[in-house]
Design an enzyme around this catalytic site. Structure first.
Site, PDB file in Angstrom:
ATOM      1  N   GLU A 200       0.744  -1.179   0.086  1.00 15.45           N
ATOM      2  CA  GLU A 200       0.119  -0.125   0.049  1.00 15.45           C
ATOM      3  C   GLU A 200       0.857   1.227   0.026  1.00 15.45           C
ATOM      4  O   GLU A 200       2.145   1.276   0.222  1.00 15.45           O
ATOM      5  CB  GLU A 200      -0.983   0.047   1.304  1.00 15.45           C
ATOM      6  CG  GLU A 200      -0.169  -0.128   2.569  1.00 15.45           C
ATOM      7  CD  GLU A 200      -1.220  -0.307   3.641  1.00 15.45           C
ATOM      8  OE1 GLU A 200      -2.529  -0.766   3.515  1.00 15.45           O
ATOM      9  OE2 GLU A 200      -0.943   0.081   4.949  1.00 15.45           O
ATOM     10  N   GLU A 288      -5.832  -1.358  10.304  1.00 17.62           N
ATOM     11  CA  GLU A 288      -6.361  -2.908  10.793  1.00 17.62           C
ATOM     12  C   GLU A 288      -7.103  -2.777  11.968  1.00 17.62           C
ATOM     13  O   GLU A 288      -7.486  -1.622  12.635  1.00 17.62           O
ATOM     14  CB  GLU A 288      -5.013  -3.597  11.319  1.00 17.62           C
ATOM     15  CG  GLU A 288      -4.303  -3.035  12.504  1.00 17.62           C
ATOM     16  CD  GLU A 288      -3.366  -3.942  13.133  1.00 17.62           C
ATOM     17  OE1 GLU A 288      -3.282  -5.279  12.637  1.00 17.62           O
ATOM     18  OE2 GLU A 288      -2.334  -3.560  13.916  1.00 17.62           O
TER      19      GLU A 288
HETATM   20  P1  ADP Z   1       0.738  -4.037  13.410  1.00 20.60           P
HETATM   21  O1  ADP Z   1      -0.136  -5.286  13.213  1.00 20.60           O
HETATM   22  O2  ADP Z   1       2.333  -4.629  13.282  1.00 20.60           O
HETATM   23  O3  ADP Z   1       0.358  -3.374  14.445  1.00 20.60           O
HETATM   24  P2  ADP Z   1      -0.055  -2.045  11.634  1.00 20.60           P
HETATM   25  O4  ADP Z   1      -0.487  -2.138  10.010  1.00 20.60           O
HETATM   26  O5  ADP Z   1      -1.245  -1.616  12.613  1.00 20.60           O
HETATM   27  O6  ADP Z   1       0.793  -3.498  11.906  1.00 20.60           O
HETATM   28  O7  ADP Z   1       1.105  -0.878  11.438  1.00 20.60           O
HETATM   29  C1  ADP Z   1       1.920  -0.576  12.407  1.00 20.60           C
HETATM   30  C2  ADP Z   1       2.587   0.815  12.543  1.00 20.60           C
HETATM   31  O8  ADP Z   1       3.350   0.841  11.122  1.00 20.60           O
HETATM   32  C3  ADP Z   1       1.593   1.704  12.124  1.00 20.60           C
HETATM   33  O9  ADP Z   1       1.315   2.391  13.561  1.00 20.60           O
HETATM   34  C4  ADP Z   1       2.356   3.078  11.454  1.00 20.60           C
HETATM   35  O10 ADP Z   1       3.372   3.583  12.227  1.00 20.60           O
HETATM   36  C5  ADP Z   1       3.247   2.069  10.517  1.00 20.60           C
HETATM   37  N1  ADP Z   1       2.604   1.818   9.289  1.00 20.60           N
HETATM   38  C6  ADP Z   1       1.714   0.842   8.832  1.00 20.60           C
HETATM   39  N2  ADP Z   1       1.181   1.167   7.468  1.00 20.60           N
HETATM   40  C7  ADP Z   1       1.596   2.331   7.139  1.00 20.60           C
HETATM   41  C8  ADP Z   1       1.382   2.918   5.919  1.00 20.60           C
HETATM   42  N3  ADP Z   1       0.770   2.642   4.965  1.00 20.60           N
HETATM   43  N4  ADP Z   1       2.008   3.930   6.010  1.00 20.60           N
HETATM   44  C9  ADP Z   1       2.851   4.778   6.788  1.00 20.60           C
HETATM   45  N5  ADP Z   1       3.061   4.059   7.858  1.00 20.60           N
HETATM   46  C10 ADP Z   1       2.422   2.560   8.261  1.00 20.60           C
HETATM   47 MG    MG Z   2      -1.372  -2.334  14.509  1.00 18.86          MG
END
Ligand code: ADP
Ligand code: MG
Ligand code: ADP
Length: 674
Positions: A200, A288
């Site tokens: 993404e 998520e």
């Molecule tokens: P997890 O399941 O490990 O918590 P997340 O999808 O919630 O994974 O993402 C964790 C962190 O990674 C987010 O809080 C953010 O800081 C960073 N992150 C995730 N996706 C993105 C994105 N598309 N752009 C920028 N930062 C992201």
């Molecule tokens: Mg998360």
């Protein structure tokens, strides 16, 4: 209502859940591994069941053992906490089969939301904003490059099964996409046994803002406003707050509405969190949904007054949600600091061992300020290599962000831990950082502001004087006690004045100490303006590890360790030695030779207690800067130790499988010629 709840977890969250269960008059059962025999959650629960060896895979993650423990103790419900089996649909099903209630969401919600690809597709259908990019599995590096170019660089390459900040990589160029796709994929396979990847848009300088929801599975869903979790290290949260300083009423409302819509769409039951990433223009995108109680739930509890664990228990027992959306009000500001057993001065490597001293600040509320400390440890207890390295979650609440911050700074200063490395100095540094104070934060904050890791905080002149004054006051007290004991002054309080030189790190100053009833006055010489007088009141006695008192009527806490003829002081991330001398001693002290610390640059020392997994080099081998030397495992994490400069291996003193102490020599390098 349930009669007995089994908590399928350990540490602070198990203790947290037991507390609410007891408040509700419900019995509790703890489960524990061999490593947790003496753990706090075991002593807090009414009953406890041993579930096997230390490794979680053989204890806390074994569904059949938990189910058996329920049957053996007659527990009629299970709270899974976070981590472990909390988002495991098979676990929820296994309990259901035995007629035991799962204090968590419906199986469908766990299944849909447990997978990032599936949940993103689901959220899109529920008309929730999602991060630009496709919610489709990417199978080859070529496809990854093609999709990344469609989305536009930079992109985030993510594991569908990811969690805990693992399995994601940012790519800024075409080449990086191919390379990091492969890396993310192998990390996902190793960590989650599932290597499905999607891509993404990488949102630049974003903020992580999430919405807490509560649903009863009977059509009622509300949200409890937001938490901001932008202070992260390697995509893992370190400091959280509620509310967010970035949201306006309109954005808050529409994020809340989307979170509720998503929860309704999966018929969500229990407490859950919808995570969003928010860009500079306050566009927000679904990341998520976490289908469990979150680590940082206390900040929401403090601003709303709702006990989330109580709500989860009531909902799981079949009650309808009694809270209405318009009853949820935000009061004041709350901040949570995650206190980890890790050494901030050594690139945050995990630290293990015994908590020789553990003295958290006093919990409770006074003058509209609250301190809450959620922990699962106690003085004398051990932090083992087997589990999450979290020691405590320190939470403060005040009328506004500024007061909650000030209160946090003071609470961190008063939090005394000895025996293991911890990140309190680093947390203090963040709390005192101008970007935190102004609210100008993003998920890149730590990487941007601490690019070379944490090197400690350098005190400014005012702080040097404050610490010098505190050190001199302690020294004065110790001396007058000694004199009183030896009868030199007949033990009487005498008002008098003395001149001293105080040395705080590199800072030196002359001062006058004047004792008046109940207060000590310290004035610095060599002073153009007269504002630098300190009026000190404290009931500290020698031996207390934390000096607390007021300096010019402001509360101050400083941690104190004795060193030869002085003190080592810790305060606001500053770690410094302070000595007080008479003027004659000060002259002599300047003549003392400086003792060089031993040179350890020719050795690789084990940075934390751990187990050698592998050694990647041989005696006589020439290695380049950055080359892997060996891998040491501690706290369930593999730590790769790399060469800090080009060198030749002279000797290897450890072997795979060996348990090492901190600073044990792993290998020696030949002395370089340069
Ligand atoms: P997890 O399941 O490990 O918590 P997340 O999808 O919630 O994974 O993402 C964790 C962190 O990674 C987010 O809080 C953010 O800081 C960073 N992150 C995730 N996706 C993105 C994105 N598309 N752009 C920028 N930062 C992201
Ligand atoms: Mg998360
Ligand atoms: P939360 O999302 O509740 O704020 P975190 O993002 O810190 O909590 O962690 C997410 C989940 O991942 C938690 O359930 C935690 O126990 C678990 N977790 C934390 N660190 C790791 C890790 N290194 N590897 C795998 N899981 C982890």
């Amino acid at each position: 209502m349930f009669k007995k709840i089994l908590i399928a977890n350990r540490g602070e969250i198990a203790c947290r859940i037991i507390r609410t269960a007891h408040d509700m008059g419900i019995g509790t059962v703890a489960v524990y591994s061999d490593a947790d025999r003496d753990a706090l959650h075991v002593s807090m629960a009414d009953e406890a069941v041993n579930i096997g060896p230390p490794a979680s895979a053989e204890s806390y993650l074994r569904i059949e053992k938990i189910v058996k423990a329920c049957k053996d103790t007659g527990a009629d419900a299970v709270h899974p906490g976070y981590g472990f089996l909390s988002e495991n649909a098979a676990f929820a099903k296994a309990l259901d089969k035995e007629g035991i209630a799962f204090i968590g969401p419906n199986v469908r919600a766990i299944e849909v939301m447990g997978d990032k690809i599936a949940s993103k597709a689901f959220a899109e259908k529920a008309k929730v904003n999602t991060v630009p990019g496709s919610a489709e599995e990417i199978e080859t590096a070529d496809d990854a490059v093609r999709v990344a170019m469609d989305i536009g660089l930079p992109v985030m390459i993510k594991a569908s099964a990811g969690g805990g900040g693992k399995g994601m990589r940012v790519a800024h160029s075409k080449d990086e996409v191919g390379e990091r796709f492969a890396l993310a994929r192998s990390e996902a396979r190793a960590s989650f046994g599932d290597d499905r990847i999607f891509i993404e848009k990488f949102i630049v300088q974003p903020r992580h803002i999430e919405i807490q929801v509560l649903g009863d599975g009977q059509g009622n869903v509300i949200h409890l406003a937001e938490r901001e979790c932008s202070i992260q290290r390697r995509n893992q949260k370190v400091i959280e707050e509620a509310p967010s300083s970035f949201l306006d009423a309109k954005t808050r409302k529409s994020m809340g509405e989307q979170a509720v819509a998503l929860a309704k769409a999966v018929e969500y039951r229990s407490a859950g969190t919808v995570e969003f990433i928010v860009d500079k223009d306050r566009n927000f995108y679904f990341l998520e949904m976490n289908t469990r109680l979150q680590v940082e739930h206390p900040v929401t509890e403090l601003i709303t007054g709702v006990d989330l664990v109580e709500q989860m228990i009531r909902i799981a027992s079949g009650e309808k949600l009694k809270l209405k959306q318009d009853e949820i009000k935000i009061t004041g500001w709350a901040i949570e600091s995650r206190i980890y057993a890790e050494d901030p001065y050594r690139s945050f490597l995990p630290s293990t061992g015994r908590l020789v001293r553990y003295q958290p600040p006093v919990e409770g509320s006074r003058h509209c300020l609250t301190i809450r400390n959620d922990t699962g440890v106690y003085e004398g207890g051990e932090i083992s290599i087997y589990y999450d390295p979290m020691i405590a979650k320190l939470v403060t609440h005040g009328p506004d962000r500024e007061s909650a911050t000030t209160h946090m700074i003071q609470a961190l200063d008063a939090f005394y831990i000895e025996g293991i490395g911890h990140n309190i100095p680093f947390l203090s540094a963040v709390m005192g950082h101008e970007r935190w104070l102004s609210g100008d934060i993003s998920t890149g904050f730590i990487a941007e502001e601490f690019p070379d890791g944490f090197l400690g905080v350098a005190p400014d002149e005012a702080t040097n004087r404050l610490l010098g004054a505190v050190a001199a006051s302690m020294d004065h007290l110790s001396n007058s006690r000694r004199r009183a004991i030896s009868g030199q002054m007949g033990g009487k309080q005498v008002n008098f004045s003395e001149n001293r030189v105080v040395v705080v790190g590199d800072y030196r100053a002359r001062m006058t100490i004047t004792r008046e009833p109940d207060v000590l006055l310290i004035t610095f010489a060599d002073n153009d303006d007269s504002v630098d007088g300190f009026e000190i009141i404290s009931d500290w006695v020698p031996g207390d590890p934390v000096w607390t008192g007021t300096v010019n009527s402001e509360p101050v806490a400083v941690q104190v360790n004795n060193v030869l003829n002085g003190y080592r002081l810790l305060h606001r991330g500053i770690d410094v030695e302070a000595h007080t001398y008479t003027e004659r001693e000060a002259e002599l002290q300047l003549l003392m030779p400086y003792k060089e610390p031993p040179d350890t640059s020719g050795q690789l020392l084990c940075p934390m207690p751990g187990l050698v997994v592998s050694i990647a080099v041989e005696t006589g081998q020439a290695v380049k800067t950055g080359q892997t030397l060996c891998v040491v495992e501690a706290m369930k994490m593999e730590n790769v130790l790399k060469a800090e400069r080009d060198c030749v291996i002279a000797a290897i003193l450890a072997e795979p499988g060996e348990k090492l102490a901190v600073d044990q020599i792993i290998m020696e390098f030949e002395k370089s010629i340069g």
